[in-house]
Design a protein around this motif. Structure first.
Motif, PDB file in Angstrom:
ATOM      1  N   CYS A  34      -9.473  -1.873   1.321  1.00 10.75           N
ATOM      2  CA  CYS A  34     -10.228  -2.909  -0.090  1.00 10.75           C
ATOM      3  C   CYS A  34     -10.436  -4.038  -0.035  1.00 10.75           C
ATOM      4  CB  CYS A  34     -10.552  -2.009  -1.062  1.00 10.75           C
ATOM      5  SG  CYS A  34      -8.639  -2.063  -2.103  1.00 10.75           S
ATOM      6  N   VAL A  35      -8.971  -4.373   0.629  1.00  3.69           N
ATOM      7  CA  VAL A  35      -8.212  -5.851   0.254  1.00  3.69           C
ATOM      8  C   VAL A  35      -9.309  -7.091   0.846  1.00  3.69           C
ATOM      9  CG1 VAL A  35      -7.030  -7.903   0.279  1.00  3.69           C
ATOM     10  CG2 VAL A  35      -6.868  -5.780  -0.908  1.00  3.69           C
ATOM     11  N   TYR A  36      -9.946  -6.344   2.544  1.00  2.00           N
ATOM     12  CA  TYR A  36     -10.709  -7.047   3.431  1.00  2.00           C
ATOM     13  C   TYR A  36     -11.723  -6.586   3.120  1.00  2.00           C
ATOM     14  CZ  TYR A  36      -5.393  -8.696   3.809  1.00  2.00           C
ATOM     15  OH  TYR A  36      -4.859  -8.500   4.052  1.00  2.00           O
ATOM     16  N   SER A  37     -12.566  -5.233   3.013  1.00  5.01           N
ATOM     17  CA  SER A  37     -14.461  -4.833   3.088  1.00  5.01           C
ATOM     18  C   SER A  37     -14.360  -4.312   1.351  1.00  5.01           C
ATOM     19  CB  SER A  37     -13.889  -3.902   4.365  1.00  5.01           C
ATOM     20  OG  SER A  37     -13.450  -2.928   3.883  1.00  5.01           O
ATOM     21  N   SER A  38     -15.593  -3.944   1.435  1.00  7.35           N
ATOM     22  CA  SER A  38     -15.406  -3.690  -0.153  1.00  7.35           C
ATOM     23  C   SER A  38     -15.473  -2.187   0.443  1.00  7.35           C
ATOM     24  CB  SER A  38     -16.515  -4.638  -0.451  1.00  7.35           C
ATOM     25  OG  SER A  38     -18.050  -3.663   0.484  1.00  7.35           O
ATOM     26  N   GLU A  39     -15.577  -1.905   0.857  1.00  2.76           N
ATOM     27  CA  GLU A  39     -15.403  -0.189   1.414  1.00  2.76           C
ATOM     28  C   GLU A  39     -13.995  -0.039   1.723  1.00  2.76           C
ATOM     29  OE1 GLU A  39     -17.599   0.728   4.992  1.00  2.76           O
ATOM     30  OE2 GLU A  39     -19.099  -0.411   4.471  1.00  2.76           O
ATOM     31  N   CYS A  40     -13.826   1.962   0.841  1.00  2.00           N
ATOM     32  CA  CYS A  40     -12.526   2.588   0.682  1.00  2.00           C
ATOM     33  C   CYS A  40     -12.860   3.061   2.068  1.00  2.00           C
ATOM     34  CB  CYS A  40     -12.147   2.714  -0.367  1.00  2.00           C
ATOM     35  SG  CYS A  40     -10.808   4.392  -0.595  1.00  2.00           S
ATOM     36  N   PRO A  41     -11.439   3.362   3.436  1.00  3.19           N
ATOM     37  CA  PRO A  41     -11.829   4.736   3.914  1.00  3.19           C
ATOM     38  C   PRO A  41     -10.825   5.970   3.406  1.00  3.19           C
ATOM     39  CG  PRO A  41      -9.896   3.559   4.356  1.00  3.19           C
ATOM     40  CD  PRO A  41     -10.266   2.693   2.967  1.00  3.19           C
ATOM     41  N   HIS A  42     -11.276   5.829   1.885  1.00  2.00           N
ATOM     42  CA  HIS A  42     -10.615   7.176   2.035  1.00  2.00           C
ATOM     43  C   HIS A  42     -11.822   7.597   0.895  1.00  2.00           C
ATOM     44  CE1 HIS A  42      -6.681   6.296   3.214  1.00  2.00           C
ATOM     45  NE2 HIS A  42      -6.921   4.755   2.415  1.00  2.00           N
ATOM     46  N   ASP A  43     -13.290   7.313   0.501  1.00  2.00           N
ATOM     47  CA  ASP A  43     -14.109   7.977  -0.152  1.00  2.00           C
ATOM     48  C   ASP A  43     -13.416   7.915  -1.683  1.00  2.00           C
ATOM     49  OD1 ASP A  43     -15.540   8.134   2.260  1.00  2.00           O
ATOM     50  OD2 ASP A  43     -14.270  10.679   2.888  1.00  2.00           O
ATOM     51  N   ARG A  44     -12.892   6.795  -1.925  1.00  2.00           N
ATOM     52  CA  ARG A  44     -12.773   6.454  -2.844  1.00  2.00           C
ATOM     53  C   ARG A  44     -13.889   5.328  -3.981  1.00  2.00           C
ATOM     54  NH1 ARG A  44      -6.180   5.825  -3.860  1.00  2.00           N
ATOM     55  NH2 ARG A  44      -5.616   7.831  -3.139  1.00  2.00           N
ATOM     56  N   GLY A  45     -14.237   5.253  -4.806  1.00  2.00           N
ATOM     57  CA  GLY A  45     -14.713   4.168  -5.341  1.00  2.00           C
ATOM     58  C   GLY A  45     -13.972   3.321  -5.599  1.00  2.00           C
ATOM     59  N   ILE A  46     -14.343   1.416  -5.213  1.00  2.00           N
ATOM     60  CA  ILE A  46     -13.672   0.958  -5.569  1.00  2.00           C
ATOM     61  C   ILE A  46     -13.745   0.496  -7.289  1.00  2.00           C
ATOM     62  CG2 ILE A  46     -13.502  -1.745  -5.400  1.00  2.00           C
ATOM     63  CD1 ILE A  46     -12.766  -0.365  -2.873  1.00  2.00           C
ATOM     64  N   GLY A  47     -14.387   0.769  -8.051  1.00  2.00           N
ATOM     65  CA  GLY A  47     -13.633   0.836  -9.299  1.00  2.00           C
ATOM     66  C   GLY A  47     -13.368   1.793 -10.525  1.00  2.00           C
ATOM     67  N   GLU A  48     -13.613   2.658  -9.556  1.00  2.00           N
ATOM     68  CA  GLU A  48     -12.814   3.497 -10.052  1.00  2.00           C
ATOM     69  C   GLU A  48     -11.429   4.187  -9.590  1.00  2.00           C
ATOM     70  OE1 GLU A  48     -15.458   6.819  -8.130  1.00  2.00           O
ATOM     71  OE2 GLU A  48     -16.287   5.345  -9.794  1.00  2.00           O
ATOM     72  N   CYS A  49     -10.927   3.430  -8.512  1.00  2.00           N
ATOM     73  CA  CYS A  49      -9.601   3.419  -7.756  1.00  2.00           C
ATOM     74  C   CYS A  49      -8.219   3.312  -8.552  1.00  2.00           C
ATOM     75  CB  CYS A  49      -9.598   2.959  -6.271  1.00  2.00           C
ATOM     76  SG  CYS A  49      -8.170   3.181  -4.948  1.00  2.00           S
ATOM     77  N   SER A  50      -7.434   4.176  -8.848  1.00  2.00           N
ATOM     78  CA  SER A  50      -5.962   3.363  -9.462  1.00  2.00           C
ATOM     79  C   SER A  50      -5.400   1.888  -8.776  1.00  2.00           C
ATOM     80  CB  SER A  50      -5.128   4.666  -9.955  1.00  2.00           C
ATOM     81  OG  SER A  50      -4.739   5.529  -8.689  1.00  2.00           O
ATOM     82  N   ALA A  51      -5.696   2.251  -7.861  1.00  2.00           N
ATOM     83  CA  ALA A  51      -5.001   1.692  -6.360  1.00  2.00           C
ATOM     84  C   ALA A  51      -5.587   0.233  -6.628  1.00  2.00           C
ATOM     85  CB  ALA A  51      -4.843   1.946  -5.038  1.00  2.00           C
ATOM     86  N   VAL A  52      -6.724  -0.222  -7.065  1.00  2.98           N
ATOM     87  CA  VAL A  52      -7.083  -1.146  -6.821  1.00  2.98           C
ATOM     88  C   VAL A  52      -6.358  -2.028  -8.212  1.00  2.98           C
ATOM     89  CG1 VAL A  52      -9.076  -2.841  -8.262  1.00  2.98           C
ATOM     90  CG2 VAL A  52      -9.200  -0.526  -6.472  1.00  2.98           C
ATOM     91  N   GLU A  53      -5.417  -1.541  -8.922  1.00  4.37           N
ATOM     92  CA  GLU A  53      -4.993  -2.290  -9.710  1.00  4.37           C
ATOM     93  C   GLU A  53      -3.868  -2.932  -9.260  1.00  4.37           C
ATOM     94  OE1 GLU A  53      -5.547  -2.420 -13.430  1.00  4.37           O
ATOM     95  OE2 GLU A  53      -7.574  -1.396 -12.521  1.00  4.37           O
ATOM     96  N   ARG A  54      -2.860  -3.858 -10.084  1.00  9.14           N
ATOM     97  CA  ARG A  54      -2.583  -5.077  -9.686  1.00  9.14           C
ATOM     98  C   ARG A  54      -1.195  -4.169  -9.603  1.00  9.14           C
ATOM     99  NH1 ARG A  54       1.307  -9.311 -12.667  1.00  9.14           N
ATOM    100  NH2 ARG A  54       1.535 -10.139 -10.193  1.00  9.14           N
TER     101      ARG A  54
END
Length: 121
Positions: A34-54
């Motif tokens: 998701c760093v390189y695209s706005s899509e998640c290959p794991h069908d997670r929403g970028i806004g609600e994915c816990s892995a987006v946090e630092r």
């Protein structure tokens, strides 16, 4: 900022060289798709994915550990005909450990590489 030998760190912070924990976090964060695209290959929403946090980037199933990068770097060096001893010294790991744990080349690849080397003698 240089050390006693005039070398500059590849990655530095305001305090100098970064520590291992910081480097590990950078690798986990930088290898998430998701760093390189706005899509998640794991069908997670970028806004609600816990892995987006630092500090939780390691939770992404696609993030890669620093060890995988180290293993790939060692294998790449071996595939590039860098002598085993040079790879060992550069990676600060014994040739035996490289052979047992890091060298991802197949037996066939090793054979072909030996053949090319011997043909050049």
């Amino acid at each position: 900022m240089t050390d006693d030998y005039g070398r500059e760190p590849m990655l530095a912070s305001r305090e100098g060289r970064t520590n291992k924990t910081t480097l590990r976090a950078y690798v986990y964060r930088g290898t998430r798709p998701c760093v390189y695209s706005s899509e998640c290959p794991h069908d997670r929403g970028i806004g609600e994915c816990s892995a987006v946090e630092r500090d939780t980037a390691y939770e992404c199933p696609s993030s890669v550990s620093p060890h995988a990068i180290r293993r790939g770097s060692i294998t790449h060096s071996l595939n590039s005909d860098m002598p085993d001893k040079v790879v060992s010294d550069r990676a600060n790991v014994s040739q035996r450990v490289i052979e047992q744990h890091y060298d991802q080349r197949t037996e066939r690849e090793k054979m072909e590489q030996r053949r090319e080397y011997l043909d050049n003698l």
